[in-house]
Design an enzyme around this catalytic site. Structure first.
Site, PDB file in Angstrom:
ATOM      1  N   TYR A   1      -1.351   4.593   4.109  1.00  0.00           N
ATOM      2  CA  TYR A   1      -1.160   2.730   2.764  1.00  0.00           C
ATOM      3  C   TYR A   1      -0.087   2.886   3.582  1.00  0.00           C
ATOM      4  O   TYR A   1       1.297   3.453   3.148  1.00  0.00           O
ATOM      5  CB  TYR A   1      -1.473   3.524   1.256  1.00  0.00           C
ATOM      6  CG  TYR A   1      -0.953   2.147   0.289  1.00  0.00           C
ATOM      7  CD1 TYR A   1      -1.279   1.095   0.161  1.00  0.00           C
ATOM      8  CD2 TYR A   1       0.916   2.263   0.401  1.00  0.00           C
ATOM      9  CE1 TYR A   1      -0.899  -0.252   0.874  1.00  0.00           C
ATOM     10  CE2 TYR A   1       0.789   1.366  -0.081  1.00  0.00           C
ATOM     11  CZ  TYR A   1       0.223  -0.475  -0.145  1.00  0.00           C
ATOM     12  OH  TYR A   1       1.188  -1.039  -0.885  1.00  0.00           O
TER      13      TYR A   1
ATOM     14  N   GLU B   1       6.814   2.716  -6.818  1.00  0.00           N
ATOM     15  CA  GLU B   1       5.694   2.867  -7.787  1.00  0.00           C
ATOM     16  C   GLU B   1       4.612   3.209  -7.876  1.00  0.00           C
ATOM     17  O   GLU B   1       3.972   3.806  -7.004  1.00  0.00           O
ATOM     18  CB  GLU B   1       5.466   1.265  -6.577  1.00  0.00           C
ATOM     19  CG  GLU B   1       4.322  -0.155  -7.139  1.00  0.00           C
ATOM     20  CD  GLU B   1       3.727  -1.448  -5.877  1.00  0.00           C
ATOM     21  OE1 GLU B   1       5.271  -1.681  -5.766  1.00  0.00           O
ATOM     22  OE2 GLU B   1       3.105  -1.357  -6.347  1.00  0.00           O
TER      23      GLU B   1
ATOM     24  N   ASP C   1      -3.041 -10.958  -0.380  1.00  0.00           N
ATOM     25  CA  ASP C   1      -4.270 -10.726  -0.733  1.00  0.00           C
ATOM     26  C   ASP C   1      -4.144 -12.099  -2.139  1.00  0.00           C
ATOM     27  O   ASP C   1      -4.964 -12.357  -2.487  1.00  0.00           O
ATOM     28  CB  ASP C   1      -5.377  -9.769  -1.055  1.00  0.00           C
ATOM     29  CG  ASP C   1      -4.418  -8.418  -2.013  1.00  0.00           C
ATOM     30  OD1 ASP C   1      -3.512  -7.987  -1.388  1.00  0.00           O
ATOM     31  OD2 ASP C   1      -5.574  -7.743  -2.880  1.00  0.00           O
TER      32      ASP C   1
ATOM     33  N   GLU D   1       7.520  -9.177  -5.707  1.00  0.00           N
ATOM     34  CA  GLU D   1       7.168  -8.792  -4.129  1.00  0.00           C
ATOM     35  C   GLU D   1       6.868 -10.479  -3.284  1.00  0.00           C
ATOM     36  O   GLU D   1       5.941 -11.428  -3.818  1.00  0.00           O
ATOM     37  CB  GLU D   1       5.766  -8.197  -4.227  1.00  0.00           C
ATOM     38  CG  GLU D   1       5.583  -7.545  -2.754  1.00  0.00           C
ATOM     39  CD  GLU D   1       3.969  -6.490  -3.046  1.00  0.00           C
ATOM     40  OE1 GLU D   1       3.272  -6.749  -4.391  1.00  0.00           O
ATOM     41  OE2 GLU D   1       4.220  -5.491  -2.447  1.00  0.00           O
TER      42      GLU D   1
HETATM   43  C1  CS2 Z   1       0.333  -3.266  -3.461  1.00  0.00           C
HETATM   44  C2  CS2 Z   1      -0.802  -3.570  -2.253  1.00  0.00           C
HETATM   45  O1  CS2 Z   1       1.580  -5.165  -2.792  1.00  0.00           O
HETATM   46  C3  CS2 Z   1       1.374  -3.967  -3.140  1.00  0.00           C
HETATM   47  O2  CS2 Z   1       2.001  -3.266  -4.005  1.00  0.00           O
HETATM   48  O3  CS2 Z   1       0.088  -2.214  -3.548  1.00  0.00           O
HETATM   49  O4  CS2 Z   1      -0.931  -3.739  -1.105  1.00  0.00           O
HETATM   50  C4  CS2 Z   1      -2.364  -3.258  -2.426  1.00  0.00           C
HETATM   51  O5  CS2 Z   1      -2.660  -1.957  -1.977  1.00  0.00           O
HETATM   52  C5  CS2 Z   1      -3.335  -4.757  -2.091  1.00  0.00           C
HETATM   53  O6  CS2 Z   1      -2.651  -5.570  -2.387  1.00  0.00           O
HETATM   54  C6  CS2 Z   1      -4.827  -4.005  -2.572  1.00  0.00           C
HETATM   55  O7  CS2 Z   1      -5.357  -5.267  -1.934  1.00  0.00           O
HETATM   56 MG    MG Z   2       1.553  -1.468  -4.979  1.00  0.00          MG
END
Ligand code: CS2
Ligand code: MG
Length: 402
Positions: free
Chosen positions: A159, A236, A316, A339
């Site tokens: 991730y 987080e 997204d 963010e």
């Molecule tokens: C996330 C996102 O931005 C973040 O902190 O955790 O990237 C998340 O994985 C996506 O919004 C999922 O749709």
């Molecule tokens: Mg996140």
């Protein structure tokens, strides 16, 4: 004023976005984001089949009443699909109200509490050296806060690490792709990343990190403790937050600040965590937590317990959500950070917007409403494409949180 039409627009300028456009008999219209990554069409149906027919003829200025009508009135309250649909309506109605008042939305909310909104960007690389380089690019762009993620030796993909650095997009496959996960390797590797970042750039910038729901409480405690020398702004989603009590254990072991809540939908999801002071930042944002109306309620509760806002702002969430969120952020007294994952030029073109970036911060602009529009002709050129978020398995094949 009366609502004459509620129109759902689906477009995929690189990724799927669902937008609700509410029209009125006075020619004013408002738009709201309704995007739920990987489950977009569920919200489309909820809006088209159930919500839109109930809105026709209603007074769009009665925002609170319409919110309550959709929340209490459907009996089946809460959940991501319902709350994203309610959020879209609510955002569009605030947009209309602010346009009718000829004011940017933040003025209607109570005016600016600050000059601009501090944002954090995403630096990531397949290894520590690459991430260090990326952090440097963000400091050069003027960012004051940077999230850092890195690939882990022995794990093929993880991730937060993307091929396309600036426009990270995890929902990239017509069928869910499979990641592999090792907590042991992650816990060994991550502190090294932050040691090297601080060693290279010093302590002038805020650093953030997303664990993405992957640890147990005791593992999260260990990670938080090992990151303390590098003074993170936040760690987080260190654990999946379904069980609030888990966080007590994390808190017993570390003073690294905690941020949680991007997948929460209502004040009820946040309540125990906030009132027990188990987090420092609440991550809920406009689209997935019931719109401006509900986010105000969450932030007000948080303000009583020294919890600050840290709105989710991944790619997204559409520019419509970002515009609404920035108006909210400019006003909200207990603001923490926002963010900011940049959208691609194609997405920015479909959603012309008034917000702009300067020296590590965003300002929503001063256009009446939330300042974001949709170019419907252009949107129509990008039809919906099914896309899933990945799934995650341990090295022995066991399913775990992505
Ligand atoms: C996330 C996102 O931005 C973040 O902190 O955790 O990237 C998340 O994985 C996506 O919004 C999922 O749709
Ligand atoms: Mg996140």
């Amino acid at each position: 004023m009366k609502i004459t039409k509620a129109q759902v627009i689906v477009t995929c300028p690189g990724r799927n976005f669902v937008t609700l456009k509410i029209h009125t008999n006075e020619g004013l219209y408002g738009i709201g984001d309704a995007t739920l990554n990987g489950r977009e069409k569920a919200v489309v149906s909820y809006l088209e089949d159930y919500v839109a027919p109930c809105l026709i003829g209603k007074d769009p200025e009665r925002i609170e009443d319409i919110w309550q009508y959709l929340y209490r009135g459907c009996y089946w309250r809460r959940g991501p699909v319902t709350m994203s649909a309610i959020a879209a309506v609510d955002t569009a109605l605030w947009d209309i109200k602010a346009k009718a008042a000829d004011m940017p939305l933040y003025q209607l909310l109570g005016g600016a509490s600050r000059d601009s909104v501090m944002v954090y960007g995403h630096a990531n690389g397949t290894n520590i050296e690459e991430t260090i380089e990326e952090v440097g690019k963000y400091t050069d762009l003027g960012y004051k806060a940077i999230r850092a993620q890195t690939g882990i030796p022995g794990i093929p993909s993880t991730y937060g690490v993307s091929k396309d650095k600036m426009f990270y997009e995890p929902a990239d496959a017509e069928f869910p792709s499979e990641n592999v996960w090792s907590t042991e390797k992650y816990l060994d590797h991550t502190p090294k990343l932050f040691e090297k970042i601080r060693g290279t750039y010093g302590f002038d910038h805020h650093l953030l990190h997303d664990v993405h729901h992957r640890l147990t409480p005791i593992e999260a405690g260990r990670l938080g403790k090992s990151l303390e020398p590098y003074r993170l702004f936040w760690m987080e989603d260190c654990v999946a937050a379904d069980n609030v009590e888990s966080l007590k254990l994390v808190r017993q072991h570390t003073v690294t600040p905690l941020a949680i809540g991007e997948i929460f939908n209502s004040v009820w999801d946040c309540k125990d965590m906030i009132t027990n002071q188990l987090i420092d930042y609440i991550r809920t944002t406009v689209v997935h937590a019931g719109g401006i109306t509900h986010l105000k309620q969450i932030a007000s509760l948080a303000s009583l317990y020294h919890v600050r806002t840290g709105c989710h702002g991944a790619t997204d969430l559409s520019p419509v959500c970002m515009g609404a969120s920035l108006n909210f952020n400019l006003w909200v007294p207990n603001f923490g950070i926002q963010e900011y994952m940049r959208h691609t030029p194609e997405t920015d073109e479909v959603f012309p917007h008034a917000y702009s970036f300067n020296k590590g911060a965003l300002h929503p602009g001063n256009t009446p409403g939330h300042g974001v529009d949709i170019d419907e002709k252009l949107a129509a050129k990008y039809p919906y494409k099914r896309a899933y978020l990945p799934v995650n398995r341990l090295e022995d094949g066991t399913m775990c949180n992505w």
